[in-house]
Scaffold this motif. Sequence first.
Motif, PDB file in Angstrom:
ATOM      1  N   LEU A  38       0.835  -1.199   0.000  1.00  0.00           N
ATOM      2  CA  LEU A  38       0.000   0.000   0.000  1.00  0.00           C
ATOM      3  C   LEU A  38       0.873   1.252   0.000  1.00  0.00           C
ATOM      4  N   TRP A  39       0.334   2.335  -0.546  1.00  0.00           N
ATOM      5  CA  TRP A  39       1.085   3.592  -0.577  1.00  0.00           C
ATOM      6  C   TRP A  39       1.378   4.104   0.829  1.00  0.00           C
ATOM      7  N   SER A  40       0.554   3.732   1.784  1.00  0.00           N
ATOM      8  CA  SER A  40       0.762   4.181   3.163  1.00  0.00           C
ATOM      9  C   SER A  40       2.051   3.642   3.770  1.00  0.00           C
ATOM     10  N   ALA A  41       2.664   2.632   3.111  1.00  0.00           N
ATOM     11  CA  ALA A  41       3.916   2.068   3.623  1.00  0.00           C
ATOM     12  C   ALA A  41       5.107   2.994   3.364  1.00  0.00           C
ATOM     13  N   PHE A  42       4.964   3.928   2.427  1.00  0.00           N
ATOM     14  CA  PHE A  42       6.070   4.831   2.090  1.00  0.00           C
ATOM     15  C   PHE A  42       6.145   5.996   3.067  1.00  0.00           C
ATOM     16  N   ASP A  43       7.341   6.287   3.540  1.00  0.00           N
ATOM     17  CA  ASP A  43       7.622   7.508   4.303  1.00  0.00           C
ATOM     18  C   ASP A  43       8.702   8.245   3.517  1.00  0.00           C
ATOM     19  N   PHE A  44       8.276   9.151   2.636  1.00  0.00           N
ATOM     20  CA  PHE A  44       9.215   9.802   1.726  1.00  0.00           C
ATOM     21  C   PHE A  44      10.169  10.745   2.440  1.00  0.00           C
ATOM     22  N   ASP A  45       9.731  11.343   3.531  1.00  0.00           N
ATOM     23  CA  ASP A  45      10.611  12.262   4.260  1.00  0.00           C
ATOM     24  C   ASP A  45      11.757  11.517   4.934  1.00  0.00           C
ATOM     25  N   ARG A  46      11.462  10.340   5.470  1.00  0.00           N
ATOM     26  CA  ARG A  46      12.503   9.537   6.141  1.00  0.00           C
ATOM     27  C   ARG A  46      13.223   8.602   5.175  1.00  0.00           C
ATOM     28  N   LYS A  47      12.766   8.544   3.928  1.00  0.00           N
ATOM     29  CA  LYS A  47      13.362   7.703   2.888  1.00  0.00           C
ATOM     30  C   LYS A  47      13.327   6.222   3.265  1.00  0.00           C
ATOM     31  N   ILE A  48      12.182   5.777   3.754  1.00  0.00           N
ATOM     32  CA  ILE A  48      12.041   4.363   4.109  1.00  0.00           C
ATOM     33  C   ILE A  48      10.707   3.818   3.606  1.00  0.00           C
ATOM     34  N   LEU A  49      10.687   2.507   3.455  1.00  0.00           N
ATOM     35  CA  LEU A  49       9.463   1.770   3.141  1.00  0.00           C
ATOM     36  C   LEU A  49       9.194   0.873   4.335  1.00  0.00           C
ATOM     37  N   SER A  50       8.093   1.082   5.013  1.00  0.00           N
ATOM     38  CA  SER A  50       7.783   0.351   6.240  1.00  0.00           C
ATOM     39  C   SER A  50       6.907  -0.847   5.920  1.00  0.00           C
ATOM     40  N   LEU A  51       7.469  -2.046   6.083  1.00  0.00           N
ATOM     41  CA  LEU A  51       6.752  -3.278   5.781  1.00  0.00           C
ATOM     42  C   LEU A  51       6.217  -3.869   7.076  1.00  0.00           C
ATOM     43  N   ARG A  52       4.904  -3.962   7.193  1.00  0.00           N
ATOM     44  CA  ARG A  52       4.258  -4.476   8.391  1.00  0.00           C
ATOM     45  C   ARG A  52       3.119  -5.421   8.000  1.00  0.00           C
ATOM     46  N   ALA A  53       2.935  -6.476   8.778  1.00  0.00           N
ATOM     47  CA  ALA A  53       1.828  -7.400   8.542  1.00  0.00           C
ATOM     48  C   ALA A  53       0.505  -6.675   8.751  1.00  0.00           C
ATOM     49  N   SER A  54      -0.508  -7.049   7.993  1.00  0.00           N
ATOM     50  CA  SER A  54      -1.820  -6.418   8.102  1.00  0.00           C
ATOM     51  C   SER A  54      -2.890  -7.479   7.907  1.00  0.00           C
ATOM     52  N   VAL A  55      -4.137  -7.032   7.917  1.00  0.00           N
ATOM     53  CA  VAL A  55      -5.241  -7.970   7.689  1.00  0.00           C
ATOM     54  C   VAL A  55      -5.206  -8.518   6.272  1.00  0.00           C
ATOM     55  N   LEU A  56      -4.490  -7.828   5.379  1.00  0.00           N
ATOM     56  CA  LEU A  56      -4.428  -8.267   3.989  1.00  0.00           C
ATOM     57  C   LEU A  56      -3.334  -9.298   3.762  1.00  0.00           C
ATOM     58  N   TYR A  57      -2.229  -9.171   4.514  1.00  0.00           N
ATOM     59  CA  TYR A  57      -1.087 -10.019   4.197  1.00  0.00           C
ATOM     60  C   TYR A  57      -0.176 -10.177   5.405  1.00  0.00           C
ATOM     61  N   GLY A  58       0.169 -11.421   5.730  1.00  0.00           N
ATOM     62  CA  GLY A  58       1.147 -11.713   6.760  1.00  0.00           C
ATOM     63  C   GLY A  58       2.448 -12.107   6.090  1.00  0.00           C
ATOM     64  N   TYR A  59       3.542 -11.480   6.464  1.00  0.00           N
ATOM     65  CA  TYR A  59       4.810 -11.679   5.770  1.00  0.00           C
ATOM     66  C   TYR A  59       5.366 -13.076   5.992  1.00  0.00           C
ATOM     67  N   LYS A  60       6.333 -13.444   5.140  1.00  0.00           N
ATOM     68  CA  LYS A  60       6.887 -14.795   5.141  1.00  0.00           C
ATOM     69  C   LYS A  60       7.422 -15.175   6.514  1.00  0.00           C
ATOM     70  N   SER A  61       8.072 -14.250   7.193  1.00  0.00           N
ATOM     71  CA  SER A  61       8.599 -14.506   8.528  1.00  0.00           C
ATOM     72  C   SER A  61       8.606 -13.212   9.314  1.00  0.00           C
ATOM     73  N   TYR A  62       8.872 -13.332  10.609  1.00  0.00           N
ATOM     74  CA  TYR A  62       8.935 -12.154  11.468  1.00  0.00           C
ATOM     75  C   TYR A  62      10.022 -11.199  10.981  1.00  0.00           C
ATOM     76  N   GLN A  63      11.146 -11.772  10.516  1.00  0.00           N
ATOM     77  CA  GLN A  63      12.264 -10.945  10.072  1.00  0.00           C
ATOM     78  C   GLN A  63      11.972 -10.243   8.748  1.00  0.00           C
ATOM     79  N   SER A  64      10.948 -10.702   8.027  1.00  0.00           N
ATOM     80  CA  SER A  64      10.606 -10.065   6.753  1.00  0.00           C
ATOM     81  C   SER A  64       9.966  -8.705   6.960  1.00  0.00           C
ATOM     82  N   GLU A  65       9.453  -8.463   8.151  1.00  0.00           N
ATOM     83  CA  GLU A  65       8.883  -7.159   8.467  1.00  0.00           C
ATOM     84  C   GLU A  65      10.007  -6.205   8.850  1.00  0.00           C
ATOM     85  N   GLY A  66       9.766  -4.916   8.672  1.00  0.00           N
ATOM     86  CA  GLY A  66      10.766  -3.932   9.062  1.00  0.00           C
ATOM     87  C   GLY A  66      10.789  -2.764   8.099  1.00  0.00           C
ATOM     88  N   ASP A  67      11.762  -1.903   8.282  1.00  0.00           N
ATOM     89  CA  ASP A  67      11.919  -0.723   7.448  1.00  0.00           C
ATOM     90  C   ASP A  67      12.979  -0.963   6.390  1.00  0.00           C
TER      91      ASP A  67
END
Length: 395
Positions: A253-282
Amino acid sequence: MTVTVDGRSYRLDHRIHYIGGKKKPSRHLYLRMSVRGKQGWINLKTSDPDLAVLAAREKIRGGLPLEGEEVDFSQATVAQFLAAFKALGILPPKTYRDYRNKVLRVVAWIKGIEIPSVTTGPRRKAFERKVGAVRLSTIKEQDLMAWRERQVELCRRDSEKRQSPRSPNGLIAAWWAVFRKSSLWDLFGLSSFPGLDLKKLKTKKVVFRTLVPLQGLIDKANQELKEQDPDCYDLFLLATALGLRLKEADMLLWSAFDFDRKILSLRASVLYGYKSYQSEGDVKIYNDKVLAHFRSRFENRIGDFVLPSDRPAGEDKETTYYRCEPTADRLKAWLRSHGVVYEKPIHYLRGAGGNQVRIDNDIFAAQCFLRHASVQTTIEFYSEVDTSYSTTLEF
């Protein structure tokens, strides 16, 4: 809203799905089962909060004995153990189904039960019932050792039905995961269980190979995709510059982008749970041109997803598929036409990006970029062997 069972809290909520790019909450309440970032959602088939709590408690217990009770091990079946394992809620539904199917295959082999070629329908259900009725007490260590020896024979070069050792290794890993020592041992009166000392088969080390120069591929993408097929170009950048897997890009989702901090924040949601705990993060957006491109795309966005699609995401999906599959198919065809003759060409881009990070920095930077739980995974699969090394030693 939450429900507490055995001292543990579970979340009840309405799921969000997207139709035509618009958010729509589900009519029914869902139960969230989550551990270390892995999650699944169970439809409680009611919108009434009180009824939902009762249904959630029943789902959570799901075949587990009440506190203080034990199962008679001599009578316990494979199906009962699998139901209890599922009720622990430590795995998302898809992973649990994969483990269950692998355990059933192993039990079927050692008990001489024919495994049907179909994965659905009456024959498959009859097979699952028959294997599920096998008593745990009848599974012996020697049977599992004989099964392993048979797999070794099938993996030999002169075998008529030669298979890859990775296939039986996956079955062994699933067996370990399901029957390893846990709280279920006390419930089922176990002190040990066969098969936990099985050793995996030896496998040939997989080393990443660069098929085409990555910089040349990026230049081609800038010339041929950026203007002509911007969605394809976005997917190319997400995989190459940000190291996203196809499913991660698909549900981004576009909400994952933080353009000011230059990061993409990957977090599990109701739509998708990541492959592993370590797959989440900035994820660091280290390239200013990539950052500027996605900022421009964000300002001209037409929906909540980075990769637009008319396909629904959420509870209305009747089958498993990628939302952006048409876009992914176009990119795969383009990559293969430019020399990326690979089974999963988009995943190749992720590996190539990680390999370049390793070259420019070190293996630990590549691990961070690829979001691997272990640096050994990065070393084994995503580091190209460099045979042009030299030293400063004088002889």
